[in-house]
Scaffold this active site. Structure first.
Site, PDB file in Angstrom:
ATOM      1  N   HIS A 159       0.847  -1.194   0.000  1.00 55.70           N
ATOM      2  CA  HIS A 159       0.000   0.000   0.000  1.00 55.70           C
ATOM      3  C   HIS A 159       0.882   1.243   0.000  1.00 55.70           C
ATOM      4  O   HIS A 159       1.822   1.338   0.784  1.00 55.70           O
ATOM      5  CB  HIS A 159      -0.894   0.022   1.238  1.00 55.70           C
ATOM      6  CG  HIS A 159      -2.062  -0.917   1.148  1.00 55.70           C
ATOM      7  ND1 HIS A 159      -3.183  -0.783   1.917  1.00 55.70           N
ATOM      8  CD2 HIS A 159      -2.284  -1.995   0.356  1.00 55.70           C
ATOM      9  CE1 HIS A 159      -4.048  -1.737   1.615  1.00 55.70           C
ATOM     10  NE2 HIS A 159      -3.518  -2.495   0.677  1.00 55.70           N
TER      11      HIS A 159
ATOM     12  N   TYR B  85      -8.857   5.132   8.286  1.00 59.60           N
ATOM     13  CA  TYR B  85      -8.936   5.422   9.722  1.00 59.60           C
ATOM     14  C   TYR B  85      -9.942   6.554   9.877  1.00 59.60           C
ATOM     15  O   TYR B  85      -9.694   7.670   9.416  1.00 59.60           O
ATOM     16  CB  TYR B  85      -7.577   5.858  10.259  1.00 59.60           C
ATOM     17  CG  TYR B  85      -6.536   4.755  10.336  1.00 59.60           C
ATOM     18  CD1 TYR B  85      -6.337   4.054  11.518  1.00 59.60           C
ATOM     19  CD2 TYR B  85      -5.749   4.411   9.235  1.00 59.60           C
ATOM     20  CE1 TYR B  85      -5.384   3.050  11.612  1.00 59.60           C
ATOM     21  CE2 TYR B  85      -4.786   3.404   9.323  1.00 59.60           C
ATOM     22  CZ  TYR B  85      -4.613   2.724  10.514  1.00 59.60           C
ATOM     23  OH  TYR B  85      -3.668   1.729  10.607  1.00 59.60           O
TER      24      TYR B  85
ATOM     25  N   PRO C   1      -3.636  -0.635  18.987  1.00 59.71           N
ATOM     26  CA  PRO C   1      -3.470  -1.065  17.598  1.00 59.71           C
ATOM     27  C   PRO C   1      -3.554   0.051  16.545  1.00 59.71           C
ATOM     28  O   PRO C   1      -3.246  -0.192  15.371  1.00 59.71           O
ATOM     29  CB  PRO C   1      -4.609  -2.071  17.400  1.00 59.71           C
ATOM     30  CG  PRO C   1      -5.603  -1.743  18.444  1.00 59.71           C
ATOM     31  CD  PRO C   1      -4.841  -1.190  19.598  1.00 59.71           C
TER      32      PRO C   1
ATOM     33  N   LYS D  66       1.511  -1.084  15.160  1.00 64.06           N
ATOM     34  CA  LYS D  66       2.926  -1.216  15.527  1.00 64.06           C
ATOM     35  C   LYS D  66       3.272  -2.482  16.316  1.00 64.06           C
ATOM     36  O   LYS D  66       4.452  -2.827  16.447  1.00 64.06           O
ATOM     37  CB  LYS D  66       3.366   0.005  16.360  1.00 64.06           C
ATOM     38  CG  LYS D  66       3.456   1.290  15.578  1.00 64.06           C
ATOM     39  CD  LYS D  66       4.621   1.258  14.616  1.00 64.06           C
ATOM     40  CE  LYS D  66       4.449   2.203  13.468  1.00 64.06           C
ATOM     41  NZ  LYS D  66       4.548   1.609  12.160  1.00 64.06           N
TER      42      LYS D  66
ATOM     43  N   TYR E  39       4.555   5.587  10.301  1.00 66.76           N
ATOM     44  CA  TYR E  39       3.642   4.503   9.945  1.00 66.76           C
ATOM     45  C   TYR E  39       4.371   3.405   9.166  1.00 66.76           C
ATOM     46  O   TYR E  39       4.183   2.214   9.412  1.00 66.76           O
ATOM     47  CB  TYR E  39       2.443   5.046   9.139  1.00 66.76           C
ATOM     48  CG  TYR E  39       1.310   4.057   9.031  1.00 66.76           C
ATOM     49  CD1 TYR E  39       0.271   4.052   9.960  1.00 66.76           C
ATOM     50  CD2 TYR E  39       1.282   3.102   8.015  1.00 66.76           C
ATOM     51  CE1 TYR E  39      -0.757   3.133   9.885  1.00 66.76           C
ATOM     52  CE2 TYR E  39       0.261   2.173   7.921  1.00 66.76           C
ATOM     53  CZ  TYR E  39      -0.752   2.190   8.853  1.00 66.76           C
ATOM     54  OH  TYR E  39      -1.763   1.272   8.771  1.00 66.76           O
TER      55      TYR E  39
HETATM   56  P1  RFL Z   1       2.095 -13.138  21.147  1.00 65.61           P
HETATM   57  O1  RFL Z   1       1.538 -13.122  19.773  1.00 65.61           O
HETATM   58  O2  RFL Z   1       1.201 -12.841  22.275  1.00 65.61           O
HETATM   59  O3  RFL Z   1       2.729 -14.591  21.340  1.00 65.61           O
HETATM   60  C1  RFL Z   1       3.175 -15.034  22.602  1.00 65.61           C
HETATM   61  C2  RFL Z   1       3.124 -16.551  22.606  1.00 65.61           C
HETATM   62  O4  RFL Z   1       3.595 -17.028  23.863  1.00 65.61           O
HETATM   63  C3  RFL Z   1       2.745 -18.070  24.323  1.00 65.61           C
HETATM   64  N1  RFL Z   1       2.848 -18.106  25.785  1.00 65.61           N
HETATM   65  C4  RFL Z   1       3.559 -19.045  26.447  1.00 65.61           C
HETATM   66  N2  RFL Z   1       4.285 -20.079  26.021  1.00 65.61           N
HETATM   67  C5  RFL Z   1       4.895 -20.852  26.959  1.00 65.61           C
HETATM   68  N3  RFL Z   1       4.788 -20.620  28.296  1.00 65.61           N
HETATM   69  C6  RFL Z   1       4.078 -19.597  28.776  1.00 65.61           C
HETATM   70  N4  RFL Z   1       3.976 -19.375  30.084  1.00 65.61           N
HETATM   71  C7  RFL Z   1       3.417 -18.742  27.829  1.00 65.61           C
HETATM   72  N5  RFL Z   1       2.627 -17.645  27.941  1.00 65.61           N
HETATM   73  C8  RFL Z   1       2.306 -17.284  26.705  1.00 65.61           C
HETATM   74  C9  RFL Z   1       1.367 -17.685  23.827  1.00 65.61           C
HETATM   75  O5  RFL Z   1       0.504 -18.813  23.709  1.00 65.61           O
HETATM   76  C10 RFL Z   1       1.705 -17.079  22.456  1.00 65.61           C
HETATM   77  O6  RFL Z   1       1.660 -18.033  21.414  1.00 65.61           O
HETATM   78  O7  RFL Z   1       3.373 -12.169  21.297  1.00 65.61           O
HETATM   79  P2  RFL Z   1       4.514 -11.817  20.233  1.00 65.61           P
HETATM   80  O8  RFL Z   1       5.057 -13.054  19.584  1.00 65.61           O
HETATM   81  O9  RFL Z   1       5.434 -10.912  20.936  1.00 65.61           O
HETATM   82  O10 RFL Z   1       3.791 -11.052  19.041  1.00 65.61           O
HETATM   83  C11 RFL Z   1       3.259  -9.781  19.239  1.00 65.61           C
HETATM   84  C12 RFL Z   1       2.002  -9.602  18.406  1.00 65.61           C
HETATM   85  O11 RFL Z   1       1.190 -10.732  18.487  1.00 65.61           O
HETATM   86  C13 RFL Z   1       1.216  -8.403  18.894  1.00 65.61           C
HETATM   87  O12 RFL Z   1       2.076  -7.269  19.054  1.00 65.61           O
HETATM   88  C14 RFL Z   1       0.110  -7.965  17.971  1.00 65.61           C
HETATM   89  O13 RFL Z   1      -0.734  -9.001  17.593  1.00 65.61           O
HETATM   90  C15 RFL Z   1      -0.682  -6.908  18.736  1.00 65.61           C
HETATM   91  N6  RFL Z   1      -2.014  -6.811  18.249  1.00 65.61           N
HETATM   92  C16 RFL Z   1      -2.212  -6.107  17.128  1.00 65.61           C
HETATM   93  N7  RFL Z   1      -1.159  -5.484  16.537  1.00 65.61           N
HETATM   94  C17 RFL Z   1      -1.338  -4.778  15.424  1.00 65.61           C
HETATM   95  O14 RFL Z   1      -0.351  -4.227  14.895  1.00 65.61           O
HETATM   96  N8  RFL Z   1      -2.604  -4.689  14.862  1.00 65.61           N
HETATM   97  C18 RFL Z   1      -3.695  -5.329  15.408  1.00 65.61           C
HETATM   98  O15 RFL Z   1      -4.788  -5.250  14.877  1.00 65.61           O
HETATM   99  C19 RFL Z   1      -3.524  -6.055  16.582  1.00 65.61           C
HETATM  100  N9  RFL Z   1      -4.562  -6.688  17.169  1.00 65.61           N
HETATM  101  C20 RFL Z   1      -3.078  -7.442  18.926  1.00 65.61           C
HETATM  102  C21 RFL Z   1      -4.356  -7.388  18.350  1.00 65.61           C
HETATM  103  C22 RFL Z   1      -2.894  -8.140  20.134  1.00 65.61           C
HETATM  104  C23 RFL Z   1      -3.948  -8.745  20.810  1.00 65.61           C
HETATM  105  N10 RFL Z   1      -3.716  -9.354  22.115  1.00 65.61           N
HETATM  106  C24 RFL Z   1      -2.379  -9.793  22.482  1.00 65.61           C
HETATM  107  C25 RFL Z   1      -4.617  -9.248  23.182  1.00 65.61           C
HETATM  108  C26 RFL Z   1      -5.418  -8.037  18.962  1.00 65.61           C
HETATM  109  C27 RFL Z   1      -5.231  -8.723  20.188  1.00 65.61           C
HETATM  110  C28 RFL Z   1      -6.421  -9.423  20.791  1.00 65.61           C
HETATM  111  C1  PHB Z   2      -5.743  -4.903  10.873  1.00 65.11           C
HETATM  112  O1  PHB Z   2      -5.895  -5.070   9.640  1.00 65.11           O
HETATM  113  O2  PHB Z   2      -6.042  -5.780  11.680  1.00 65.11           O
HETATM  114  C2  PHB Z   2      -5.205  -3.613  11.361  1.00 65.11           C
HETATM  115  C3  PHB Z   2      -4.683  -2.722  10.450  1.00 65.11           C
HETATM  116  C4  PHB Z   2      -4.189  -1.500  10.895  1.00 65.11           C
HETATM  117  C5  PHB Z   2      -4.239  -1.200  12.245  1.00 65.11           C
HETATM  118  C6  PHB Z   2      -4.753  -2.107  13.147  1.00 65.11           C
HETATM  119  C7  PHB Z   2      -5.248  -3.326  12.706  1.00 65.11           C
HETATM  120  O3  PHB Z   2      -3.781   0.007  12.661  1.00 65.11           O
END
Ligand code: RFL
Ligand code: PHB
Length: 388
Positions: A72, A199, A291, A295, A383
């Protein structure tokens, strides 16, 4: 078992770290609490910075992303129905890659399988030992006790993991901001409403129109923290989402049944330092961003980049300056992304206690991005991702 680096958590940061370390000849074991299918069923981030996409390529896990991901050039911002475009490519020469976290994780698992890396799923009771001496990790798996002796431990176990809490409380400092709302997100097998993300700031609350592919949309609306996903029928979601979009966009919205529906609270959180003895924290284990700036996943990738650089130096020539600098280098970039995510969140959402003055500040910030090349460039640089 013995590994040079024991990795707690098989989410994107743990898998990317394991993949890059193995490629550098450094032996790892990944311990993941859940099953693979469970990890792959989490619908989360969707936007990759240039640096994160490059790192996936370097890890040998970028082929499908380059084929199926979509670059994009910019995004749209709207305020109460009036929309304008921010062209990142024109403003700073960079683009972003739209490719879901689920796909990133799937590609990393396949790359790990291909090189025969060790990932132990369904582990319980993970405990980190002797972090300032001879580190090791103990755990239970299928009722059997296990132990990994290692040189270092990487805590990649997310916000609710055990690694961060293994650092003595008096040696870590936590910074937190909790926002008084969440995002209700739905995934639907419908075409995206626009070629780029929208957004949308609106008096009814924030909305984001995003996507995973030409046939899969990911949309969000700001909701009170007291709402639950089951309070929202698909129809109610679409009606509310439509009202917050610019009318010309709402007119072409195609709706359909949701495949997934969840609410995520919004929070900013940093735990310092990101290293304690032989333990390094990566990704959500050390920090959470709201989110809005997309980032979270990208910060996990930059942490991994700095840690791999440090560990490569350590194992290649015994120099510890890279691992010693890890926490400071990672945190400098984390705080930049914190600031960006906070400012975009603050500018775009409706806060329950906002005064008329606060609202004017938000509108003035948005107008500045629309009018000023300098403000647009600042947004574009943040961004698309600051350099590593
Ligand atoms: P993760 O993805 O949470 O993975 C951590 C892994 O560790 C495991 N774990 C354990 N394993 C062994 N022993 C233990 N005691 C453990 N405790 C936990 C878990 O099962 C899991 O598999 O962290 P990681 O790898 O640092 O990755 C980070 C990203 O996942 C995170 O920054 C993003 O997904 C944040 N996030 C979002 N980021 C965006 O940029 N856009 C989004 O739309 C977005 N939506 C989100 C999100 C994070 C969410 N969480 C964590 C509540 C939506 C949600 C619901
Ligand atoms: C998503 O596609 O899940 C998404 C994209 C941009 C954001 C947050 C979530 O800032």
């Amino acid at each position: 078992m013995r590994a040079q680096v024991a990795i707690i958590g098989g989410g994107p940061s743990g898998l990317l770290l394991s993949q890059l370390l193995n490629k550098a000849g450094i032996a790892t074991v990944v311990l993941e609490r859940k099953g693979r299918e469970h990890v792959l069923s989490r619908i989360r981030a969707g936007v990759l910075e240039t640096g994160a996409a490059d790192l996936l390529r370097e890890a040998g896990a970028g082929t499908r992303m380059d084929r199926e991901g979509v670059l994009h050039d910019g995004c749209h911002l709207s305020s109460n129905g009036r929309m304008f475009h921010v062209d990142f490519k024109q403003a700073c020469g960079r683009q972003v890659m739209v490719y879901g976290q689920t796909e990133v994780t799937r590609d990393l698992y396949e790359a790990q399988d291909a090189i025969g890396a060790t990932i132990l799923h369904d582990v319980e009771d993970v405990v980190l030992h002797d972090l300032t001496g001879t580190p090791h990790v103990t755990f239970m798996r299928n009722g059997v006790a296990g132990r990994i002796d290692c040189d270092f431990i990487a805590g990649c176990d997310g916000f609710h993991g055990v690694s961060r809490r293994a650092i003595p409380e008096d040696r870590r400092r936590e910074f937190e901001k909790v926002y008084p709302f969440g995002w209700l997100g739905i995934l639907s097998r419908t075409p995206p409403v626009d070629a780029e993300l929208i957004y949308a700031s609106h008096d009814r609350g924030f909305a984001l129109a995003s996507m995973r592919s030409a046939v899969l949309s990911r949309h969000y609306i700001q909701v009170p923290l007291t709402d639950r996903p089951e309070d929202w029928t698909d129809e109610a979601f679409w009606d509310e989402f439509r009202l917050r979009l610019p009318p010309e966009v709402a007119a072409r919205l195609v709706t359909g049944p949701s495949i997934e529906k969840s609410i995520a609270p919004l929070r900013s959180f940093v735990s310092e330092p990101m290293r304690w003895g032989k333990l390094f924290l990566c990704g959500d284990a050390a920090h959470i961003v709201p989110p809005t700036g997309a980032k979270g996943l990208n910060l996990a990738a930059s942490d991994v980049h700095y840690l791999v650089e440090g560990l490569r130096g350590f194992y290649a020539n015994g120099q510890s300056d890279g691992v010693d600098a890890y926490s400071d280098r990672a945190l400098a970039r984390v705080w930049q992304a914190m600031r960006f995510s906070w400012s975009l969140t603050t500018m775009m959402h409706r806060f329950p206690d906002a005064s008329a003055y606060d609202r004017r500040m938000q509108d003035t910030d948005l107008a500045q991005i629309e009018r000023s090349d300098t403000a647009r460039r600042l947004m574009a640089e943040n961004y698309t991702g600051l350099p590593y």
